[in-house]
Design a protein around this motif. Structure first.
Motif, short mmCIF file in Angstrom:
data_model
loop_
_atom_site.label_atom_id
_atom_site.label_comp_id
_atom_site.label_asym_id
_atom_site.label_seq_id
_atom_site.Cartn_x
_atom_site.Cartn_y
_atom_site.Cartn_z
N ARG A 55 6.32 14.09 -4.50
CA ARG A 55 6.64 12.84 -4.71
C ARG A 55 6.79 11.92 -3.20
N VAL A 56 6.43 12.68 -1.99
CA VAL A 56 6.60 12.19 -0.67
C VAL A 56 5.49 11.34 -0.69
N ARG A 57 6.02 10.22 -0.11
CA ARG A 57 5.01 8.98 0.16
C ARG A 57 5.48 7.85 1.19
N VAL A 58 4.64 6.96 1.51
CA VAL A 58 5.10 5.88 2.52
C VAL A 58 4.74 4.55 1.97
N ASP A 59 5.70 3.98 1.45
CA ASP A 59 5.19 2.63 0.73
C ASP A 59 5.27 1.36 1.63
N ALA A 60 4.32 0.69 2.04
CA ALA A 60 4.37 -0.43 2.97
C ALA A 60 4.23 -1.50 2.27
N ASP A 61 4.91 -2.79 2.56
CA ASP A 61 4.82 -3.96 2.05
C ASP A 61 4.95 -5.23 3.02
N VAL A 74 0.75 -1.11 0.11
CA VAL A 74 0.14 0.12 -0.15
C VAL A 74 0.92 1.24 0.12
N THR A 75 0.40 2.19 -0.75
CA THR A 75 0.95 3.64 -0.67
C THR A 75 0.11 4.86 0.07
N LEU A 76 1.01 5.28 0.83
CA LEU A 76 0.29 6.28 1.68
C LEU A 76 0.96 7.62 1.33
N ARG A 77 0.00 8.52 0.81
CA ARG A 77 0.66 9.85 0.25
C ARG A 77 -0.50 11.00 0.40
N PRO A 78 0.04 12.11 0.58
CA PRO A 78 -1.10 13.27 0.56
C PRO A 78 -1.76 13.43 -0.44
N GLY A 79 -2.79 13.10 -0.92
CA GLY A 79 -3.30 12.98 -2.51
C GLY A 79 -3.87 14.59 -2.87
N ARG A 80 -4.31 15.06 -2.04
CA ARG A 80 -4.98 16.59 -2.15
C ARG A 80 -3.62 17.49 -2.45
N THR A 81 -2.78 17.48 -1.53
CA THR A 81 -1.70 18.16 -1.34
C THR A 81 -0.99 17.90 -2.95
N THR A 123 -3.49 3.69 10.24
CA THR A 123 -3.11 2.44 9.06
C THR A 123 -1.73 2.05 9.37
N LEU A 124 -0.72 3.02 9.43
CA LEU A 124 0.54 2.72 9.46
C LEU A 124 0.94 2.28 10.75
N ARG A 125 0.56 2.86 11.96
CA ARG A 125 0.61 2.28 13.17
C ARG A 125 0.05 0.82 13.39
N ALA A 126 -1.15 0.65 12.88
CA ALA A 126 -1.78 -0.79 13.14
C ALA A 126 -0.69 -1.58 12.30
N LEU A 127 -0.19 -1.61 11.20
CA LEU A 127 0.59 -2.37 10.33
C LEU A 127 1.98 -2.50 11.12
N ALA A 128 2.61 -1.50 11.58
CA ALA A 128 3.66 -1.49 12.35
C ALA A 128 3.39 -2.53 13.64
N GLU A 129 2.49 -2.19 14.38
CA GLU A 129 2.35 -3.12 15.52
C GLU A 129 2.00 -4.64 15.22
N LEU A 142 12.56 9.51 12.29
CA LEU A 142 12.60 9.87 10.83
C LEU A 142 11.13 10.45 10.57
N PRO A 143 11.06 11.65 10.02
CA PRO A 143 9.98 12.15 9.46
C PRO A 143 9.38 11.50 8.34
N ALA A 144 8.01 11.21 8.21
CA ALA A 144 7.58 10.70 7.00
C ALA A 144 6.61 11.66 6.33
N LEU A 145 7.07 12.51 5.48
CA LEU A 145 6.40 13.50 4.88
C LEU A 145 5.03 13.15 4.13
N GLY A 146 5.09 11.70 3.83
CA GLY A 146 3.96 11.12 3.07
C GLY A 146 2.75 10.99 3.87
N ILE A 147 2.64 11.33 4.77
CA ILE A 147 1.47 11.47 5.87
C ILE A 147 1.64 12.87 6.63
N GLN A 148 0.71 13.81 6.21
CA GLN A 148 0.79 15.29 6.54
C GLN A 148 -0.56 15.73 6.49
#
Length: 160
Positions: free
Chosen positions: A70-76, A14-21, A138-144, A118-124
């Motif tokens: 281009r900022v994003r967080v890619d989780a796999d 999944v890719t998390l990014r600020p779509g509107r921004t 979502t990222l917190r739950a995935l990490a846990e 680490l700042p993750a600018l993909g979630i702002q």
């Protein structure tokens, strides 16, 4: 989110990014490039070198805005890739101890097992605060769920 941490999670990758921004930045970049280029072509007193410098300036502005977009967080399955403006960092799930998005934070911060953040600018929360909160959860739950940590401190030092 439900009481069961894995029930509402997206399928990886999944890719998390600020779509509107991202949309605003790319649209503004294209518009600025087109306006500056049009002005360069319409001003008859400009020579070819000056016109080229206008177009290159418009292209530079577009490039900067595209880098911001281009900022994003890619989780796999194996971890997370944090893509910021000028950097990219790959993290294993176990390296992420905490996902933080506190009121007033400009973006998510990841507390890492090496003691750094680490700042993750993909979630702002800039333009779309609710989406940022959802993505951070979502990222917190995935990490846990995905982190496999040693239950005993390996150093023997007091963690208090």
């Amino acid at each position: 989110m439900s009481d069961h941490p894995g029930s509402d999670l997206p399928t990886l990758p999944v890719t998390l990014r600020p779509g509107r921004t991202r949309a605003v930045l790319l649209t503004a970049g294209v518009a600025i490039f087109l306006v500056i280029s049009a002005v360069a072509m319409l001003l008859e007193q400009l020579g070819p070198g000056e016109r080229l410098s206008f177009v290159l300036t418009g292209a530079l502005i577009f490039w900067v805005l595209a880098r911001l977009a281009r900022v994003r967080v890619d989780a796999d399955d194996s971890g997370v890739t944090v893509v910021n403006i000028a950097s990219r960092r790959r993290l294993a799930w176990a390296e992420i101890l905490r996902v933080n998005l506190r009121p007033g934070d400009p973006w998510v911060f990841l507390d890492l097992s090496d003691g750094t953040s680490l700042p993750a600018l993909g979630i702002q929360p800039g333009i779309d605060k609710q989406q940022a909160i959802t993505d951070a959860r979502t990222l917190r739950a995935l990490a846990e769920i995905r982190s496999v940590r040693d239950p005993e401190p390996s150093t023997g030092q007091d963690q208090g």
